[in-house]
Motif scaffolding. Structure first.
Motif, short mmCIF file in Angstrom:
data_model
loop_
_atom_site.label_atom_id
_atom_site.label_comp_id
_atom_site.label_asym_id
_atom_site.label_seq_id
_atom_site.Cartn_x
_atom_site.Cartn_y
_atom_site.Cartn_z
N SER A 31 7.28 -25.19 13.92
CA SER A 31 5.85 -24.99 13.63
C SER A 31 4.95 -25.42 14.78
O SER A 31 3.99 -24.73 15.12
N ASP A 32 5.25 -26.58 15.36
CA ASP A 32 4.37 -27.10 16.41
C ASP A 32 4.41 -26.20 17.65
O ASP A 32 3.38 -25.90 18.24
N LEU A 33 5.60 -25.75 18.00
CA LEU A 33 5.74 -24.84 19.15
C LEU A 33 5.01 -23.53 18.89
O LEU A 33 4.28 -23.03 19.75
N ARG A 34 5.18 -22.97 17.68
CA ARG A 34 4.51 -21.71 17.35
C ARG A 34 2.99 -21.90 17.31
O ARG A 34 2.24 -21.00 17.72
N ALA A 35 2.53 -23.05 16.84
CA ALA A 35 1.09 -23.31 16.83
C ALA A 35 0.53 -23.26 18.25
O ALA A 35 -0.52 -22.66 18.48
N HIS A 36 1.26 -23.85 19.20
CA HIS A 36 0.82 -23.81 20.60
C HIS A 36 0.77 -22.37 21.11
O HIS A 36 -0.17 -21.99 21.81
N ILE A 38 0.47 -19.61 19.27
CA ILE A 38 -0.57 -18.87 18.54
C ILE A 38 -1.95 -19.19 19.10
O ILE A 38 -2.82 -18.31 19.18
N MET A 39 -2.16 -20.43 19.54
CA MET A 39 -3.46 -20.80 20.11
C MET A 39 -3.72 -20.10 21.44
O MET A 39 -4.85 -20.07 21.91
N ASN A 40 -2.68 -19.51 22.02
CA ASN A 40 -2.86 -18.70 23.23
C ASN A 40 -2.88 -17.20 22.91
O ASN A 40 -3.41 -16.42 23.69
N GLU A 41 -2.30 -16.81 21.77
CA GLU A 41 -2.13 -15.39 21.45
C GLU A 41 -3.21 -14.83 20.53
O GLU A 41 -3.55 -13.65 20.61
N PRO A 88 -3.64 -22.03 8.74
CA PRO A 88 -3.44 -20.75 8.03
C PRO A 88 -2.71 -19.70 8.87
O PRO A 88 -1.89 -18.93 8.35
N GLU A 89 -3.00 -19.67 10.18
CA GLU A 89 -2.33 -18.72 11.08
C GLU A 89 -0.84 -19.04 11.19
O GLU A 89 0.00 -18.13 11.20
N VAL A 90 -0.51 -20.33 11.26
CA VAL A 90 0.89 -20.74 11.36
C VAL A 90 1.62 -20.44 10.06
O VAL A 90 2.76 -19.97 10.06
N GLU A 109 10.37 -26.76 10.73
CA GLU A 109 10.17 -28.05 11.39
C GLU A 109 8.69 -28.23 11.67
O GLU A 109 8.04 -27.35 12.22
N ALA A 110 8.14 -29.38 11.25
CA ALA A 110 6.72 -29.65 11.47
C ALA A 110 6.46 -31.16 11.47
O ALA A 110 6.90 -31.86 10.57
N ALA A 111 5.74 -31.62 12.48
CA ALA A 111 5.42 -33.04 12.57
C ALA A 111 4.54 -33.48 11.40
O ALA A 111 4.71 -34.58 10.88
N ILE A 112 3.62 -32.62 10.99
CA ILE A 112 2.70 -32.99 9.90
C ILE A 112 2.96 -32.13 8.66
O ILE A 112 2.05 -31.61 8.05
#
Length: 195
Positions: A31-36, A38-41, A88-90, A109-112
């Motif tokens: 999740s954390d990697l995909r969030a990063h 998505i914040m670029n895409e 919501p995007e993730v 997998e997600a830190a939070i």
């Protein structure tokens, strides 16, 4: 298909656990990697972040995560606003990924995981715990951060005790990598028998 939530505080070793489980052919959504990514895409997120923090929050088309982190981790309202924008995007991205999987188990997998509420959509939640001092030292070395910076990040997450209270399974990462491998083997055996 059962969804396993994998969580743990910063420096706990949840990524190491994820890698070990991935070698057992369990698909993992980081999740954390995909969030990063998505914040670029995502055009919506890019434009909103530029509105909130200025055009220079992106450098050569990539989010300046250091700068964003220094802003949001210093202000809980700004951190909450960022999470409301990105989560919501993730979640939607995870749902798309899940439909492409063909396995008895998948891992999110997600830190939070707990803080974001996404644990509610998991069938089983496993948390990785490690002594606080170990987590601090690991994170300082990995991220080239000061002790104070690491402690500030840790203070924004749930404690190991809070996560352990809500988790279905606890993996202790308080010794050697060989011991962690054994812990993961035990969890994998437990998982196979929980179907």
């Amino acid at each position: 298909m059962k969804i396993i939530g994998l969580t743990g505080g910063i420096g706990s070793g949840k990524s190491s656990v994820g890698n070990l489980l991935e070698h057992k052919d369990i698909p993992i959504y980081y999740s954390d990697l995909r969030a990063h990514e998505i914040m670029n895409e995502s055009d919506k997120i890019v434009s909103t972040l530029k509105e909130l923090y200025g055009d220079d929050i992106y450098v050569d088309g990539k989010l300046d995560r250091e700068k964003l982190g220094s802003i949001v981790f210093a202000d809980k309202d700004k951190l909450a606003a960022l999470n409301e924008l990105v989560h919501p995007e993730v979640f939607a991205d995870f749902d798309t990924w899940k439909k492409e999987q063909n396995s008895d188990f998948i891992i999110k997998e997600a830190a939070i995981l707990f803080e974001s509420g996404s644990y509610k959509n998991c069938d089983i939640v496993v948390t990785v715990s490690a002594p606080l001092e170990t987590r601090i030292i690991r994170t300082m070395a990995r991220d080239d951060k000061s002790r104070e910076e690491v402690m500030d990040r840790i203070s924004k997450q749930w404690t190991d005790e809070q996560r352990e209270e809500k988790a279905d399974y606890i993996i202790k990462n308080d010794s050697s990598f060989l011991d962690l491998e054994r812990e993961v083997e035990q969890f994998y055996y437990w998982l196979q028998n929980s179907i």
